[in-house]
Write a protein that holds these residues in place. Structure first.
Motif, PDB file in Angstrom:
ATOM      1  N   MET A   1     -11.014  -5.081  16.711  1.00  0.00           N
ATOM      2  CA  MET A   1     -12.322  -4.850  16.103  1.00  0.00           C
ATOM      3  C   MET A   1     -12.963  -6.186  15.767  1.00  0.00           C
ATOM      4  N   LYS A   2     -14.201  -6.255  16.089  1.00  0.00           N
ATOM      5  CA  LYS A   2     -14.891  -7.514  15.830  1.00  0.00           C
ATOM      6  C   LYS A   2     -15.011  -7.777  14.339  1.00  0.00           C
ATOM      7  N   HIS A 268      -7.315  -9.927   6.923  1.00  0.00           N
ATOM      8  CA  HIS A 268      -8.278  -8.859   7.222  1.00  0.00           C
ATOM      9  C   HIS A 268      -7.934  -8.200   8.571  1.00  0.00           C
ATOM     10  N   GLU A 269      -7.749  -9.037   9.575  1.00  0.00           N
ATOM     11  CA  GLU A 269      -7.496  -8.511  10.918  1.00  0.00           C
ATOM     12  C   GLU A 269      -6.137  -7.823  11.002  1.00  0.00           C
ATOM     13  N   HIS A 272      -6.449  -4.407   9.983  1.00  0.00           N
ATOM     14  CA  HIS A 272      -6.854  -3.485  11.052  1.00  0.00           C
ATOM     15  C   HIS A 272      -5.648  -3.036  11.875  1.00  0.00           C
ATOM     16  N   GLU A 289     -13.993  -1.188   7.367  1.00  0.00           N
ATOM     17  CA  GLU A 289     -14.180  -2.629   7.171  1.00  0.00           C
ATOM     18  C   GLU A 289     -13.950  -3.028   5.714  1.00  0.00           C
ATOM     19  N   ALA A 292     -10.192  -3.272   5.345  1.00  0.00           N
ATOM     20  CA  ALA A 292      -9.622  -4.524   5.877  1.00  0.00           C
ATOM     21  C   ALA A 292      -9.984  -5.694   4.965  1.00  0.00           C
ATOM     22  N   TYR A 336     -19.747  -4.381   4.592  1.00  0.00           N
ATOM     23  CA  TYR A 336     -18.386  -4.854   4.314  1.00  0.00           C
ATOM     24  C   TYR A 336     -18.183  -4.991   2.791  1.00  0.00           C
TER      25      TYR A 336
HETATM   26 ZN   LIG Z   1     -12.868  -5.983  10.353  1.00  0.00          ZN
END
Ligand SMILES: [Zn+2]
Length: 417
Positions: A1-2, A268-269, A272, A289, A292, A336
């Motif tokens: 996810m970006k 954060h990533e 995910h 989001e 995360a 976010y």
């Molecule tokens: Zn994210």
């Protein structure tokens, strides 16, 4: 996810932050000293490609493996070969099955060709279209082979990596993560190791367990290197991708905020990756989001303060009724940040155990709003008003719940990973 684009970064660095960074840096260098030992890998062991024999219990066939090889052809793919014999009959066919993240359901395979000259089976996987994988993903593979009498053989799993030997990469591995960096300061790896150690027990409690595989953070500093692996995926706006099938996050870093990279972006990533492994959440929502973001240990600015300002100005949108704030486009950060405060409020009140209960309900396919009501024992209206009140907003959201009867008919939204 970006991940959202890096926006304004805090210009003032608090003295306390600087002190923490120094202490953390010192600890991380120690981690490097320990974690850099190539023998400390916790991945499945790489066995040497020495001759070995395996006997199938169901028959009298003896399979003899003379040689197995793996070659990374990064960035175009990789090649497996095996030289083996069956005591019963000539080799008929074979294929390689592999995963980048052991413990997930993600598998790929490539059928092999029998090389008439050498008698070896060769399975050549070539990147096509959008299926590129980044350098340094792990590859745990087995050969599945049949001889002309129909006898079957499966090799023991072997572990290798999709190496990029064309560039200078630094590798740091710990109990929690494997970090690869290219074109970045040597401190990034150890800082990331430290951040992941600091979050270990939080992840464990929030998700009920750690990931079944060791996640990877593959971090680029060089634009050419970044574009090279993404064959067929050349959208230059994408600055990061996290994929549970790779068990990895890949990021390109512009600018030099190493602390935000190690303590913000990576946790954060990895959050995910936990979401993909343990639950079902709607991609591209404030909920996923914000969740995360909850696992970040470094914020680019004070997210909660920013949402409190929004609340004080009367601009806090409705959250649980409908889709809530978006997380793309010019106002991406707003979604976010708002999502982050919701999770912050939720965990402050229901703990990481409440987080775990919630994600378990979501994993069963229960909708977000139903799951929230189950864990909190509150109506949706009450949940939303408590969160709003905590932020200093008026308890009544602008457009939420036009009629009281709506409380009892929460919208059922189809969820997908
Ligand atoms: Zn994210």
């Amino acid at each position: 996810m970006k991940r959202a684009f890096p926006f304004s970064r805090t210009l003032t660095v608090l003295l306390a932050m600087a002190l923490i960074a120094v202490l953390v840096g010192a600890a991380a260098m120690q981690a490097l000293a320990q974690g850099d030992d190539p023998a400390s890998t916790a991945e499945p062991e790489v066995t040497a490609a020495a001759p070995e024999a395996a006997t199938e219990a169901a028959s009298d066939v003896t399979w003899t493996v003379n040689e197995m090889t793996f070659q990374s052809n990064y960035p175009t793919g990789f090649t497996f070969t095996i030289d083996l014999t069956s005591s019963a009959a000539p080799i008929a066919r074979g294929r390689v099955v592999w995963t980048h993240a052991v413990g997930t359901n993600s598998q790929r395979s490539q059928s092999a060709e029998l090389d008439p000259e050498t008698g070896k089976l060769v399975a050549d996987w070539v990147v096509q279209g959008g299926d590129a994988v980044p350098p340094w993903v792990g590859i745990t593979y087995t050969w599945q082979i049949t001889d002309e009498d129909g006898n079957a053989f499966e090799s023991e799993p072997e572990y290798v990596e999709y190496e990029d030997t064309t560039r200078e990469w630094l590798r740091v591995e710990s109990e929690d993560v494997i970090v690869f960096t290219e074109g970045l300061s040597a401190e990034v790896g150890p800082l990331t190791v430290d951040a992941m150690a600091e979050q270990r027990e939080t992840y464990r409690q929030a998700w009920g367990d750690l990931l079944p595989y060791k996640p990877r953070a593959i971090l680029f500093g060089d634009q050419d290197a970044w574009l090279e692996w993404r064959k067929g995926l050349q959208n230059p706006r994408v600055i990061g991708t996290t994929d549970e099938h790779w068990g990895a996050t890949v990021q390109i870093i512009y600018g030099g905020d190493m602390e935000d990279l190690a303590y913000g972006t990576v946790p954060h990533e990895i959050g995910h990756l936990y979401q993909g492994q343990f639950t079902i959440m709607t991609p591209g929502s404030w909920f996923i989001e914000g969740n995360a973001t909850f696992f970040e240990l470094h914020q680019q600015y004070d997210y909660e303060a920013s949402v409190r300002e929004m609340a004080a100005a009367g601009n806090l949108p409705a959250l649980l009724d409908g889709t809530g704030p978006g997380v793309s486009g010019n106002n991406a950060r707003r979604g976010y940040d708002i999502g982050y405060t919701f999770w912050r409020w939720f965990v402050d009140n229901y703990g990481l155990d409440g987080h775990r209960e919630l994600i378990e309900l979501l994993d069963q396919g229960i909708s977000r709003n139903e799951a929230l009501q189950t864990v909190t024992g509150l109506s949706l209206q009450e949940i939303e008003s408590r969160w709003r009140t905590w932020l200093g907003a008026s308890p009544i959201p602008p457009t939420l719940f036009p009629t009281p009867t709506m409380f009892f008919f929460p919208t059922v939204t189809p969820y997908g990973k």
